[in-house]
Design an enzyme around this catalytic site. Sequence first.
Site, PDB file in Angstrom:
ATOM      1  CG  ASP A 116       0.044  -5.072   1.884  1.00 20.15           C
ATOM      2  OD1 ASP A 116      -1.003  -4.185   2.621  1.00 20.15           O
ATOM      3  OD2 ASP A 116       0.981  -5.045   2.448  1.00 20.15           O
TER       4      ASP A 116
ATOM      5  CG  MET B  11      -2.205  -0.804   1.269  1.00 17.27           C
ATOM      6  SD  MET B  11      -3.119  -1.095   2.752  1.00 17.27           S
ATOM      7  CE  MET B  11      -3.935   0.218   2.176  1.00 17.27           C
ATOM      8  CG  HIS B  12       0.843   3.538   2.441  1.00 13.89           C
ATOM      9  ND1 HIS B  12      -0.889   3.769   2.653  1.00 13.89           N
ATOM     10  CD2 HIS B  12       0.957   2.849   3.739  1.00 13.89           C
ATOM     11  CE1 HIS B  12      -0.864   2.582   3.621  1.00 13.89           C
ATOM     12  NE2 HIS B  12      -0.050   2.142   4.278  1.00 13.89           N
TER      13      HIS B  12
END
Length: 478
Positions: free
Chosen positions: A233, A77-78
């Site tokens: 995830d 992520m991110h």
Amino acid sequence: MYLGLDLGTSGVKALLIGAEQEVLAEAVAPLSVSRPHPGWSEQGPADWVAAASRALDEIAAGRDLSGVRGIGLSGQMHGAVCIDARGDVLRPAILWNDTRAAAEAAALDADPQFRRITGNIVFPGFTAPKIAWMQAHEPELAARIDKVLLPKDYLRYWLTGEAVSEMSDAAGTSWLDVGGRRWSRDLLAATGMAEAQMPALVEGSAVSGALRGDLAQRWGMGGDVVVAGGGGDNAAAGIGVGAVAPGTGFVSLGTSGVLFVATEGFTPDPATAVHTFCHAVPDTWHQMGVILAATDALNWAARLVGRDAGALASALTGPKAPDGPLFLPYLSGERTPHNDARIRGILTGLDHDTDAEALTRAVMDGVAFGLKDCLDALAATGTRADSLLAVGGGARSDVWLTAIATALGVELAIPEAGEFGAAFGAARLGLMAAEGAGAEIAAAPKIARRIAPDTTLSGAYAEAHARYRATYQALKDI
């Protein structure tokens, strides 16, 4: 058949399942991380495409994939993938564990609307502060941004030609109205961005696009393969282990430690450093507490004494009261509940009898206490955990799991051997999108055994956890 594609930091995993969700094939292609400056962490999106291509080529080799109906995506992520109006990548992707945007994150977090709308702290690893960093340090590139994509969504862009994301991953950008499950124009405006620069949003179990014809032909698939929204995830892992109903969840003992619980509603408490994100299925959210070192802490101890981590763990016999050395596993700072990037690991209470076994137990107990902090932080928002699955490499140690169960006061369920990680969850989301199915197909795995709290040690663990908390407060500013 259905494919799951999981873009991790260290590699891309492809997993093929059948109509009964049985695993038919899997392949992994490794990735590396570039760290051109201290605190930086980058990868080239072209390397993700190459790795995904290799994994899918391996799955397709000598196998008839004409029955594939859906593909699901999950991933780290991110991260920030910036593309221009022609669809070209402007710079290497800035990853989740990149800390260059700490000052920008602090500035955004000081604006009350970010916590109010997203329900979360603006962490340096989140997406919005990365773009703020680009605006300050790479203004020419920032001015050319047409779309900001998350890592797995760049794979979708390659697979389908569509710029689309989904709720669980978008929740980690600091731009999403997490309760409303939509982009916040106010938060985008606060970072000089517009909604037109964001991908479209779908639910993780919904269709986001169709596989490009040339790629379908390359892998011997039909012309009607849909690509699901997918999930970040941990949300995808939640789908993989069946953590969908409120109160269901898992403890993951990987490099980091995660305590994940599905929730029915949006009940944030940003001050606890709990992540409150959308789940990968509609009308569902989840909360996570994250500690930055779990098995990583045991690996550190193993290097310290010149032993193998597995050997240290297997040398322990049975539970024991945590009355020896005290270890705080903050080797690279801590996320939940402190949001403290400055703190470092602490080992105290050493004496002449401290040996490798005592150190190992202290590390395992320290991780257990860190997860207890996470559980307490989730409980402060009203989130309950009735029972938790235990997954990850550290879950092979019954001694460690008993310590965690006792510290948490929650029974841990150990699944039978099998596949139920993020790639499996992604494949399940591909099945949902292709067949119009819902969360009911995300069943929990069969349980091999359960580990209950050792009630004879509950008092000792509660006392030691209080010392653990007091030690952080006493030493955090030194």
